[in-house]
Design a protein around this motif. Structure first.
Motif, PDB file in Angstrom:
ATOM      1  N   THR A  35       0.806  -1.222   0.000  1.00 19.16           N
ATOM      2  CA  THR A  35       0.000   0.000   0.000  1.00 19.16           C
ATOM      3  C   THR A  35       0.841   1.275   0.000  1.00 19.16           C
ATOM      4  N   ASP A  36       1.788   1.388   0.898  1.00 16.52           N
ATOM      5  CA  ASP A  36       2.595   2.607   0.988  1.00 16.52           C
ATOM      6  C   ASP A  36       3.397   2.834  -0.289  1.00 16.52           C
ATOM      7  N   ALA A  37       3.962   1.765  -0.831  1.00 21.90           N
ATOM      8  CA  ALA A  37       4.747   1.882  -2.064  1.00 21.90           C
ATOM      9  C   ALA A  37       3.862   2.291  -3.239  1.00 21.90           C
ATOM     10  N   ILE A  38       2.639   1.752  -3.273  1.00 19.02           N
ATOM     11  CA  ILE A  38       1.704   2.102  -4.351  1.00 19.02           C
ATOM     12  C   ILE A  38       1.342   3.581  -4.268  1.00 19.02           C
ATOM     13  N   PHE A  39       1.011   4.056  -3.072  1.00 21.34           N
ATOM     14  CA  PHE A  39       0.660   5.461  -2.908  1.00 21.34           C
ATOM     15  C   PHE A  39       1.818   6.378  -3.302  1.00 21.34           C
ATOM     16  N   GLU A  40       3.008   6.010  -2.899  1.00 22.77           N
ATOM     17  CA  GLU A  40       4.180   6.819  -3.237  1.00 22.77           C
ATOM     18  C   GLU A  40       4.358   6.920  -4.746  1.00 22.77           C
ATOM     19  N   ASP A 146      -9.143   2.142 -10.054  1.00 21.71           N
ATOM     20  CA  ASP A 146      -9.101   1.390  -8.806  1.00 21.71           C
ATOM     21  C   ASP A 146      -9.007  -0.118  -9.004  1.00 21.71           C
ATOM     22  N   ASN A 147      -8.552  -0.564 -10.180  1.00 21.86           N
ATOM     23  CA  ASN A 147      -8.406  -1.993 -10.444  1.00 21.86           C
ATOM     24  C   ASN A 147      -9.715  -2.752 -10.292  1.00 21.86           C
ATOM     25  N   TYR A 177      -2.912   2.698 -10.770  1.00 24.82           N
ATOM     26  CA  TYR A 177      -4.037   2.250  -9.945  1.00 24.82           C
ATOM     27  C   TYR A 177      -3.830   2.596  -8.474  1.00 24.82           C
ATOM     28  N   TYR A 178      -4.935   2.913  -7.811  1.00 29.33           N
ATOM     29  CA  TYR A 178      -4.881   3.119  -6.365  1.00 29.33           C
ATOM     30  C   TYR A 178      -4.901   1.762  -5.667  1.00 29.33           C
ATOM     31  N   PRO A 179      -4.316   1.683  -4.472  1.00 26.66           N
ATOM     32  CA  PRO A 179      -4.243   0.382  -3.788  1.00 26.66           C
ATOM     33  C   PRO A 179      -5.611  -0.131  -3.365  1.00 26.66           C
ATOM     34  N   PRO A 180      -5.733  -1.442  -3.177  1.00 27.54           N
ATOM     35  CA  PRO A 180      -7.010  -2.012  -2.725  1.00 27.54           C
ATOM     36  C   PRO A 180      -7.486  -1.365  -1.431  1.00 27.54           C
ATOM     37  N   LYS A 259       0.986  -5.009 -10.983  1.00 31.58           N
ATOM     38  CA  LYS A 259      -0.467  -4.932 -11.128  1.00 31.58           C
ATOM     39  C   LYS A 259      -0.985  -3.506 -11.097  1.00 31.58           C
ATOM     40  N   TRP A 260      -0.149  -2.578 -10.615  1.00 32.17           N
ATOM     41  CA  TRP A 260      -0.643  -1.222 -10.379  1.00 32.17           C
ATOM     42  C   TRP A 260      -0.090  -0.171 -11.325  1.00 32.17           C
ATOM     43  N   PHE A 261       1.009  -0.461 -11.999  1.00 36.93           N
ATOM     44  CA  PHE A 261       1.614   0.560 -12.863  1.00 36.93           C
ATOM     45  C   PHE A 261       2.064  -0.044 -14.182  1.00 36.93           C
ATOM     46  N   LEU A 262       1.442   0.422 -15.286  1.00 37.69           N
ATOM     47  CA  LEU A 262       1.724  -0.078 -16.616  1.00 37.69           C
ATOM     48  C   LEU A 262       1.897   1.104 -17.569  1.00 37.69           C
ATOM     49  N   THR A 263       2.712   0.898 -18.574  1.00 41.76           N
ATOM     50  CA  THR A 263       2.859   1.876 -19.650  1.00 41.76           C
ATOM     51  C   THR A 263       2.627   1.163 -20.972  1.00 41.76           C
ATOM     52  N   ILE A 264       1.723   1.691 -21.767  1.00 36.74           N
ATOM     53  CA  ILE A 264       1.388   1.125 -23.076  1.00 36.74           C
ATOM     54  C   ILE A 264       1.875   2.083 -24.146  1.00 36.74           C
ATOM     55  N   SER A 265       2.703   1.575 -25.036  1.00 37.35           N
ATOM     56  CA  SER A 265       3.270   2.413 -26.098  1.00 37.35           C
ATOM     57  C   SER A 265       2.634   2.064 -27.433  1.00 37.35           C
ATOM     58  N   PRO A 266       2.479   3.057 -28.312  1.00 35.18           N
ATOM     59  CA  PRO A 266       1.908   2.769 -29.639  1.00 35.18           C
ATOM     60  C   PRO A 266       2.872   1.922 -30.458  1.00 35.18           C
TER      61      PRO A 266
END
Length: 270
Positions: A35-40, A146-147, A177-180, A259-266
């Motif tokens: 949770t803390d790492a996701i928020f950061e 929010d996943n 995404y915000y944490p659960p 699960k919380w941070f993704l980057t999609i490139s064209p």
């Protein structure tokens, strides 16, 4: 004396068919180890998006389905209205879905008689994107979510559609995404709070009335674009593992917080 008073109190409650229950005054705040790492990281991603003139941040989320009919929604209203106290006369149900631009206070509210599926979400995003791109001249989109079930980072149809959207629009898409158990921090929730206050005490007896009230609300001085989507989408659509390999080539996930941070490139050829 105290014992007699307790007996009389219990008898009084029994006569009224009232049985006091023990309630938990405060529930423990649920938290996973990340949770803390996701928020950061969310704060970092959002901060960078907000200072980049070529990047726009959009917060997305759906509200619970609404019963359309002669039902009381609490609150106060200057006009006396008669409402049913049960769900026997449900005329229709609508799912509200919102897109909110936190740095600009622009927001878009869509309503559907179905559910906010992966395809519904991306179709609506594609619908509003030309207006956003023309207005702000951006080529990077950061999405706060929010996943949820249909917009989860593990929902193959959602990721597939976003990869195709990135290619078609020639943009980079970041998912943060915000944490659960902490979806209340998603900025769109503030808009939903204003919406609830706006319709409180009024009766959404028809689809037309519901849309009318949505159009008449404001948030930080701005009114939303409101639309009804008549197409009913299938939920739970999945893409096979073999097919997803093509799309995953254009998806980068953050190590340890995949699960919380993704980057999609064209660059998708399909």
């Amino acid at each position: 004396m105290r014992k007699l008073r307790d007996v009389l109190r219990l008898r009084f409650h029994a006569e009224l068919s009232y049985h006091p229950k023990k309630v938990q005054k405060t529930k423990p705040h649920k938290k996973i180890k990340e949770t803390d790492a996701i928020f950061e990281q969310v704060h970092s991603v959002n901060g960078m998006a907000d200072i980049n003139p070529k990047e726009i941040r959009i917060s997305i989320d759906a509200k619970a389905r609404m019963n359309i009919g002669n039902f009381s929604r609490g609150g106060r209203n200057r006009v006396l209205t008669k409402a049913e106290d049960h769900d026997l006369d449900v005329k229709e149900k609508l799912t509200p879905f919102g897109f909110y631009l936190p740095e600009h206070d622009d927001f878009f509210l869509f309503f559907t008689a179905g559910y906010a599926s992966s395809d519904f979400i991306v179709d609506r995003l594609e619908e509003i994107w030309p207006e956003i791109q023309e207005k702000y001249g951006v080529d990077i989109l950061t999405i706060n979510a929010d996943n949820g079930m249909e917009n989860s980072s593990s929902r193959t149809q959602f990721i597939k559609r976003l990869v195709e959207f990135a290619e078609k629009s020639n943009i980079k898409i970041k998912l943060a995404y915000y944490p659960p158990y902490h979806s209340k921090y998603n900025p769109i929730e503030r808009v939903w709070g204003a919406y609830e206050n706006h319709i409180s005490g009024d009766i959404m007896d028809t689809v037309e009335t519901t849309l009318k009230f949505a159009k008449s609300m404001t948030y930080n001085g701005k009114a939303p674009l409101v639309k009804l989507t008549e197409k009913i989408y299938e939920t739970g659509v999945k893409v096979g593992k073999k097919a997803m390999k093509t799309y995953y080539q254009f998806v980068d996930r953050m190590p340890s917080l995949e699960k919380w941070f993704l980057t999609i490139s064209p660059g998708c050829s399909g």
